[in-house]
Design a protein around this motif. Sequence first.
Motif, mmCIF file in Angstrom:
data_model
loop_
_atom_site.group_PDB
_atom_site.id
_atom_site.type_symbol
_atom_site.label_atom_id
_atom_site.label_comp_id
_atom_site.label_asym_id
_atom_site.label_seq_id
_atom_site.Cartn_x
_atom_site.Cartn_y
_atom_site.Cartn_z
ATOM 1 N N PRO A 157 0.800 -1.233 0.000
ATOM 2 C CA PRO A 157 0.000 0.000 0.000
ATOM 3 C C PRO A 157 0.831 1.280 0.000
ATOM 4 C CG PRO A 157 -0.832 -1.549 1.619
ATOM 5 C CD PRO A 157 0.455 -2.124 1.089
ATOM 6 N N SER A 158 1.889 1.326 0.785
ATOM 7 C CA SER A 158 2.727 2.526 0.794
ATOM 8 C C SER A 158 4.084 2.220 1.396
ATOM 9 C CB SER A 158 2.060 3.660 1.577
ATOM 10 O OG SER A 158 2.001 3.349 2.947
ATOM 11 N N LEU A 159 5.057 3.036 1.032
ATOM 12 C CA LEU A 159 6.419 2.875 1.527
ATOM 13 C C LEU A 159 6.854 4.145 2.247
ATOM 14 C CD1 LEU A 159 8.114 1.330 -1.644
ATOM 15 C CD2 LEU A 159 7.335 0.119 0.386
ATOM 16 N N ILE A 160 7.692 3.962 3.234
ATOM 17 C CA ILE A 160 8.325 5.089 3.922
ATOM 18 C C ILE A 160 9.724 5.196 3.341
ATOM 19 C CG2 ILE A 160 9.187 5.943 6.130
ATOM 20 C CD1 ILE A 160 7.033 4.085 7.425
ATOM 21 N N ARG A 161 10.093 6.375 2.922
ATOM 22 C CA ARG A 161 11.447 6.575 2.390
ATOM 23 C C ARG A 161 12.252 7.318 3.454
ATOM 24 N NH1 ARG A 161 12.951 6.444 -2.867
ATOM 25 N NH2 ARG A 161 10.771 6.638 -3.446
ATOM 26 N N TYR A 162 13.405 6.744 3.789
ATOM 27 C CA TYR A 162 14.286 7.423 4.735
ATOM 28 C C TYR A 162 15.690 7.456 4.170
ATOM 29 C CZ TYR A 162 15.863 2.847 6.519
ATOM 30 O OH TYR A 162 16.390 1.588 6.639
ATOM 31 N N GLN A 163 16.442 8.468 4.554
ATOM 32 C CA GLN A 163 17.785 8.697 4.034
ATOM 33 C C GLN A 163 18.820 8.420 5.115
ATOM 34 O OE1 GLN A 163 18.730 9.587 0.907
ATOM 35 N NE2 GLN A 163 20.837 9.381 1.567
#
Length: 186
Positions: A157-163
């Motif tokens: 359903p959705s992704l969290i993008r982290y750096q």
Amino acid sequence: ARHAAPDSPEHSSASAPGAAPADLDRVEAAMIFVSEEDPGEDFYGISQIPGFLISADGLALVPSIRITGSKSHLVYVGDNEEPVEAKFIAADECLDIALIDLEGEDYPFLELADTDLQRGDDVYGPLWNRARARYELIDGVVESLDNPGNTTGRSVPSLIRYQTEENTARFGPVVNEEGELVGLAA
């Protein structure tokens, strides 16, 4: 920045910006490594499958690609050198995630965070240190939320993008500053 293991001289549980989660010991204690064979004295020479515990009664998440089809596994919990038996429960091959059940109970585990992530929040992702055969946590920052989850071979359903400053592991927990589970690096 990398955060050292609790037993190393560099380890600090300070809560300064960029510091490791306050409960790093608990996070690392909930890490597991799965093997299909008893490595004996050569623990660091075998192929290890990383994962983490999600309940005190021994439920754990691991990558499905290396687990499915096998009936029984030896699992090393945290820094414990004595393995416990685990059995395969279920898998979602599209998400590359499997659920296994370790024999026994009263395991350290990662609790789900009860707060929502916001853009700019500090998170800590897994970095697999092959030389030490264990996870290290590296700090990162949430860049965006609710990204479309369509990637090669996966649809979520959705992704969290982290750096982060370094590439994180392909599988492992993503935790907040309290050491609570907020996501899965997969």
